[in-house]
Design a protein around this motif. Structure first.
Motif, PDB file in Angstrom:
ATOM      1  N   ILE A   1     -16.123  73.733 -32.155  1.00 56.84           N
ATOM      2  CA  ILE A   1     -15.038  74.490 -32.786  1.00 56.84           C
ATOM      3  C   ILE A   1     -13.855  73.559 -33.006  1.00 56.84           C
ATOM      4  N   LEU A   2     -13.312  73.606 -34.199  1.00 55.30           N
ATOM      5  CA  LEU A   2     -12.124  72.824 -34.554  1.00 55.30           C
ATOM      6  C   LEU A   2     -10.972  73.795 -34.778  1.00 55.30           C
ATOM      7  N   ASP A   3      -9.874  73.591 -34.078  1.00 58.41           N
ATOM      8  CA  ASP A   3      -8.708  74.452 -34.282  1.00 58.41           C
ATOM      9  C   ASP A   3      -8.283  74.420 -35.743  1.00 58.41           C
ATOM     10  N   PHE A   4      -7.999  75.592 -36.285  1.00 61.07           N
ATOM     11  CA  PHE A   4      -7.645  75.694 -37.705  1.00 61.07           C
ATOM     12  C   PHE A   4      -6.430  74.842 -38.044  1.00 61.07           C
TER      13      PHE A   4
ATOM     14  N   VAL B   1     -22.905  70.865 -36.522  1.00 59.67           N
ATOM     15  CA  VAL B   1     -22.066  71.856 -37.195  1.00 59.67           C
ATOM     16  C   VAL B   1     -20.768  72.049 -36.419  1.00 59.67           C
ATOM     17  N   VAL B   2     -19.663  71.984 -37.155  1.00 60.07           N
ATOM     18  CA  VAL B   2     -18.334  72.252 -36.619  1.00 60.07           C
ATOM     19  C   VAL B   2     -17.780  73.436 -37.395  1.00 60.07           C
ATOM     20  N   ILE B   3     -17.245  74.430 -36.702  1.00 58.65           N
ATOM     21  CA  ILE B   3     -16.706  75.613 -37.371  1.00 58.65           C
ATOM     22  C   ILE B   3     -15.213  75.731 -37.092  1.00 58.65           C
ATOM     23  N   SER B   4     -14.471  76.166 -38.096  1.00 56.47           N
ATOM     24  CA  SER B   4     -13.024  76.336 -37.953  1.00 56.47           C
ATOM     25  C   SER B   4     -12.618  77.646 -38.596  1.00 56.47           C
ATOM     26  N   ASN B   5     -11.827  78.430 -37.866  1.00 58.29           N
ATOM     27  CA  ASN B   5     -11.393  79.729 -38.358  1.00 58.29           C
ATOM     28  C   ASN B   5      -9.968  79.991 -37.905  1.00 58.29           C
ATOM     29  N   ARG B   6      -9.235  80.768 -38.709  1.00 63.83           N
ATOM     30  CA  ARG B   6      -7.843  81.059 -38.353  1.00 63.83           C
ATOM     31  C   ARG B   6      -7.745  81.634 -36.951  1.00 63.83           C
ATOM     32  N   SER B   7      -8.685  82.495 -36.596  1.00 64.74           N
ATOM     33  CA  SER B   7      -8.721  83.068 -35.256  1.00 64.74           C
ATOM     34  C   SER B   7      -9.810  82.369 -34.445  1.00 64.74           C
TER      35      SER B   7
ATOM     36  N   GLY C   1     -19.516  86.911 -41.443  1.00 67.16           N
ATOM     37  CA  GLY C   1     -20.971  86.886 -41.470  1.00 67.16           C
ATOM     38  C   GLY C   1     -21.536  85.738 -42.276  1.00 67.16           C
ATOM     39  N   ALA C   2     -20.879  85.373 -43.381  1.00 64.09           N
ATOM     40  CA  ALA C   2     -21.371  84.272 -44.210  1.00 64.09           C
ATOM     41  C   ALA C   2     -21.352  82.968 -43.436  1.00 64.09           C
ATOM     42  N   ALA C   3     -20.274  82.738 -42.698  1.00 61.17           N
ATOM     43  CA  ALA C   3     -20.158  81.508 -41.912  1.00 61.17           C
ATOM     44  C   ALA C   3     -21.198  81.473 -40.797  1.00 61.17           C
ATOM     45  N   ARG C   4     -21.332  82.577 -40.085  1.00 60.86           N
ATOM     46  CA  ARG C   4     -22.249  82.606 -38.947  1.00 60.86           C
ATOM     47  C   ARG C   4     -23.704  82.453 -39.374  1.00 60.86           C
ATOM     48  N   SER C   5     -24.025  82.952 -40.568  1.00 59.09           N
ATOM     49  CA  SER C   5     -25.417  82.936 -41.012  1.00 59.09           C
ATOM     50  C   SER C   5     -25.921  81.540 -41.367  1.00 59.09           C
ATOM     51  N   VAL C   6     -25.020  80.580 -41.566  1.00 55.76           N
ATOM     52  CA  VAL C   6     -25.460  79.242 -41.994  1.00 55.76           C
ATOM     53  C   VAL C   6     -25.556  78.264 -40.835  1.00 55.76           C
TER      54      VAL C   6
ATOM     55  N   ASP D   1     -10.521  82.916 -31.426  1.00 54.21           N
ATOM     56  CA  ASP D   1     -11.189  83.917 -30.595  1.00 54.21           C
ATOM     57  C   ASP D   1     -12.392  84.530 -31.305  1.00 54.21           C
ATOM     58  N   ARG D   2     -12.336  84.570 -32.633  1.00 57.65           N
ATOM     59  CA  ARG D   2     -13.430  85.174 -33.403  1.00 57.65           C
ATOM     60  C   ARG D   2     -14.687  84.313 -33.363  1.00 57.65           C
ATOM     61  N   VAL D   3     -14.527  83.002 -33.278  1.00 58.42           N
ATOM     62  CA  VAL D   3     -15.691  82.108 -33.325  1.00 58.42           C
ATOM     63  C   VAL D   3     -16.054  81.515 -31.968  1.00 58.42           C
TER      64      VAL D   3
END
Length: 277
Positions: free
Chosen positions: A168-171, A146-152, A130-135, A154-156
């Motif tokens: 999206i950037l692969d973790f 904005v580029v987001i990267s997460n271990r999963s 939630g913290a990541a998505r809210s920004v 599928d989640r992002v």
């Protein structure tokens, strides 16, 4: 006396009670602000009980921001898009509104730190909660890519249909030096994971830190957080923890609860920083 609280786990470290007391003093208001330790099993019942007994407002911190979004009866548009709530507002008759002030709070702090309306052309957000998505949306509204990267991944991945232009950037890419698209622009790195709370480092190549204009951890501590220690070892030029964000998002929550009153944040941030030291 009006009652407020913050729900979280862990919660003992929270300085939110101090922040809101200092805000209230600026306007001569009397309030009480407590800490409410909860669990996933008791969170919903604890929120209901607090407002049933006259609670005037509440904040929500890790790990309940997503649960709060599912709990309330009304969501602001930005909270709905982020699927994250950090501010609860009673509407009467058992109804609750949920909003998120995290993203705007972060942006205000980044503007303070960089002295720029647009903190950086590109921003890498690490995390998928939630913290990541809210920004995401507030950063985009400031003109940041904005580029987001997460271990999963599928989640992002679904977020690309919610936030236009989100990349999206692969973790796994974080374990290698940044590509030319990052080398050739000004950018900053934001840690939106809870790794620092656990004392853990993230598998990030040092060049991600050395090449960034600013490395930011949403967590804060009396000492430098593990993520920022890692960043400094990697050659980061400027680092900052999330205390400024905490104060700024709290000011926005305060205004929601008190008919738009806007407290001054600088003296409160200074006082907290001195207290942590």
């Amino acid at each position: 006396m009006t009652q407020f609280t913050v729900f979280g786990n862990p919660i003992a470290h929270s300085v939110s009670p101090k922040i809101h007391q200092l805000f209230a003093e600026q306007f001569g208001l009397a309030l009480t602000y407590s800490r409410s330790l909860s669990s996933s099993a008791t969170f919903a019942a604890a929120v209901a009980k607090f407002f049933r007994h006259g609670g005037a407002g509440a904040n929500v911190t890790v790990p309940f921001k997503e649960s709060a979004a599912a709990l309330v009866t009304h969501l602001t548009p930005r909270a709905e898009r982020a699927a994250s709530v950090n501010t609860l507002i009673p509407l009467g008759l058992g109804q609750l509104a949920g909003d998120t002030t995290d993203g705007l709070g972060l942006c205000r702090d980044l503007q303070r730190l960089t002295q720029q309306k647009t903190p950086a052309p590109r921003v890498l957000v690490i995390g998928g909660g939630g913290a990541a998505r809210s920004v995401i949306e507030p950063l985009q509204e400031l003109g940041c890519e904005v580029v987001i990267s997460n271990r999963s991944r599928d989640r992002v991945q679904p977020l690309t249909t919610v936030f236009e232009g989100l990349e999206i950037l692969d973790f796994a890419e974080l374990e290698r030096p940044p590509t030319d698209v990052f080398k050739d622009s000004q950018w900053l790195v934001i840690n939106a994971t809870s790794a620092s709370l656990k004392g853990a480092e993230l598998p990030i190549h040092p060049h991600w830190f050395a090449n960034a204009n600013l490395v930011y951890d949403m967590m804060y501590a009396a000492q430098t957080t593990p993520f920022l220690q890692q960043a400094r070892k990697g050659g980061a030029v400027q680092v900052a923890d999330g205390l400024g964000m905490l104060v700024e998002q709290a000011a926005l929550s305060f205004a929601l609860w008190h008919d738009g009153l806007q407290p001054s944040t600088e003296p409160v941030l200074d006082a907290l920083r001195k207290g942590l030291r």
